[in-house]
Design an enzyme around this catalytic site. Structure first.
Site, mmCIF file in Angstrom:
data_model
loop_
_atom_site.group_PDB
_atom_site.id
_atom_site.type_symbol
_atom_site.label_atom_id
_atom_site.label_comp_id
_atom_site.label_asym_id
_atom_site.label_seq_id
_atom_site.Cartn_x
_atom_site.Cartn_y
_atom_site.Cartn_z
ATOM 1 N N GLY A 96 59.348 60.791 18.842
ATOM 2 C CA GLY A 96 58.756 59.488 19.122
ATOM 3 C C GLY A 96 59.302 58.381 18.243
ATOM 4 O O GLY A 96 59.443 57.240 18.684
ATOM 5 N N LYS A 138 62.379 58.193 17.029
ATOM 6 C CA LYS A 138 63.710 57.834 17.536
ATOM 7 C C LYS A 138 63.582 56.983 18.799
ATOM 8 O O LYS A 138 64.322 56.019 18.985
ATOM 9 C CB LYS A 138 64.524 59.094 17.822
ATOM 10 C CG LYS A 138 65.959 58.804 18.200
ATOM 11 C CD LYS A 138 66.743 60.071 18.462
ATOM 12 C CE LYS A 138 67.102 60.771 17.178
ATOM 13 N NZ LYS A 138 68.056 61.881 17.396
ATOM 14 N N GLU A 162 70.148 74.069 24.202
ATOM 15 C CA GLU A 162 70.838 74.589 23.028
ATOM 16 C C GLU A 162 72.074 73.728 22.791
ATOM 17 O O GLU A 162 72.851 73.470 23.712
ATOM 18 C CB GLU A 162 71.246 76.042 23.264
ATOM 19 C CG GLU A 162 71.773 76.715 22.029
ATOM 20 C CD GLU A 162 72.067 78.186 22.262
ATOM 21 O OE1 GLU A 162 72.746 78.766 21.407
ATOM 22 O OE2 GLU A 162 71.638 78.732 23.289
ATOM 23 N N ASP A 207 73.669 62.125 19.235
ATOM 24 C CA ASP A 207 73.850 63.234 18.311
ATOM 25 C C ASP A 207 74.344 62.600 17.027
ATOM 26 O O ASP A 207 75.305 61.829 17.033
ATOM 27 C CB ASP A 207 74.823 64.286 18.839
ATOM 28 C CG ASP A 207 74.637 65.606 18.110
ATOM 29 O OD1 ASP A 207 73.489 66.078 18.006
ATOM 30 O OD2 ASP A 207 75.627 66.171 17.616
ATOM 31 N N SER A 208 73.638 62.893 15.966
ATOM 32 C CA SER A 208 73.905 62.234 14.694
ATOM 33 C C SER A 208 73.913 63.244 13.574
ATOM 34 O O SER A 208 73.338 64.322 13.692
ATOM 35 C CB SER A 208 72.818 61.195 14.396
ATOM 36 O OG SER A 208 72.746 60.242 15.414
ATOM 37 N N TYR A 250 68.488 62.693 5.305
ATOM 38 C CA TYR A 250 69.305 62.508 4.108
ATOM 39 C C TYR A 250 69.213 61.093 3.532
ATOM 40 O O TYR A 250 69.897 60.784 2.561
ATOM 41 C CB TYR A 250 70.771 62.839 4.425
ATOM 42 C CG TYR A 250 70.976 64.278 4.837
ATOM 43 C CD1 TYR A 250 71.100 65.279 3.881
ATOM 44 C CD2 TYR A 250 71.049 64.638 6.177
ATOM 45 C CE1 TYR A 250 71.283 66.601 4.251
ATOM 46 C CE2 TYR A 250 71.232 65.953 6.561
ATOM 47 C CZ TYR A 250 71.347 66.936 5.596
ATOM 48 O OH TYR A 250 71.529 68.244 5.963
ATOM 49 N N ASP A 251 68.384 60.235 4.125
ATOM 50 C CA ASP A 251 68.282 58.841 3.668
ATOM 51 C C ASP A 251 68.092 58.697 2.154
ATOM 52 O O ASP A 251 68.731 57.841 1.544
ATOM 53 C CB ASP A 251 67.158 58.100 4.399
ATOM 54 C CG ASP A 251 67.511 57.740 5.831
ATOM 55 O OD1 ASP A 251 68.713 57.752 6.180
ATOM 56 O OD2 ASP A 251 66.586 57.439 6.604
ATOM 57 N N ARG A 292 73.357 54.434 13.795
ATOM 58 C CA ARG A 292 72.747 54.342 15.121
ATOM 59 C C ARG A 292 72.765 52.894 15.604
ATOM 60 O O ARG A 292 73.049 52.622 16.772
ATOM 61 C CB ARG A 292 71.320 54.886 15.047
ATOM 62 C CG ARG A 292 70.751 55.265 16.383
ATOM 63 C CD ARG A 292 69.488 56.103 16.251
ATOM 64 N NE ARG A 292 69.826 57.476 15.900
ATOM 65 C CZ ARG A 292 69.426 58.094 14.790
ATOM 66 N NH1 ARG A 292 68.664 57.482 13.918
ATOM 67 N NH2 ARG A 292 69.785 59.333 14.558
#
Length: 197
Positions: A13, A15, A41, A70-71, A156-157, A183
């Site tokens: 939610g 994102k 998958e 995809d990040s 990882y922020d 993003r």
């Protein structure tokens, strides 16, 4: 291209809200959760492959055009790792475990060798079998800190140093991060491709 709604290939939610804010009001994002709770998958070997796979799956489930991202984090010293495995770097144990594993992998590595970039690939398909997905990539360059810093963000922020702001990405407020992040950079390109600028 005239799109009024897209299905976002994510059950997250946060994102959905973040990407909707970046996309603006002319296109409505709907979550794939409205159609299915099953996630595909991620069998691709790159951010591009996984983004396309997720977008096709969401379009197939919904019958609507779909957007996927995809990040991940690519650390130079680690040859691009954790890369496409960023979310599962510590075997699915979550953000704290991922961050601890990354710090351990970079133990005693000097600042000048701790370069990294957040990577985001957005894939938009008009339908599930779209032969020409729209692909947009955003990179956010920085370096990995020796310890976590900041309260905002996720993943990882707290470890990602943003040189242009002289702080970690977890020290940036949401609106500022939404202007600088990988993003956000990918979304600027997507908005241009869709004629939304």
């Amino acid at each position: 291209m005239n799109l009024t709604q897209l299905v976002l290939a994510s059950h997250n939610g946060g994102k959905l809200k973040e990407l909707q804010a970046m996309l603006g009001g002319s296109v409505t994002l709907r979550s794939v959760s409205e159609f299915s709770l099953v996630e595909p998958e991620e069998t691709g070997l790159s951010f591009v492959e996984n983004a396309i796979l997720k977008a096709r799956n969401a379009s197939r489930l919904s019958g609507l055009p779909a957007l996927a991202d995809d990040s991940g984090l690519a650390v130079d010293f680690l040859g691009g790792a954790p890369g496409i495995y960023s979310a599962r770097y510590a075997d699915g144990q979550g953000d704290a475990a991922n961050n601890a594993k990354l710090l351990e992998a970079l133990k005693d590595v000097p600042d000048e060798q701790r370069g990294a970039q957040f990577v985001c690939v957005l894939a938009l398909v008009r339908h599930a079998d779209d032969p020409l997905p729209i692909l947009c990539e955003g990179l956010w360059h920085g370096r990995i800190l020796h310890a976590a810093s900041g309260e905002y963000g996720f993943g990882y922020d707290p470890l990602f140093w943003v040189p242009e702001r002289n702080c970690s990405s977890a020290e940036l407020g949401p609106s500022e991060k939404n202007q600088l992040s990988h993003r956000a950079r990918a979304m600027v390109l997507l908005r241009q491709r869709l004629g939304l600028q």
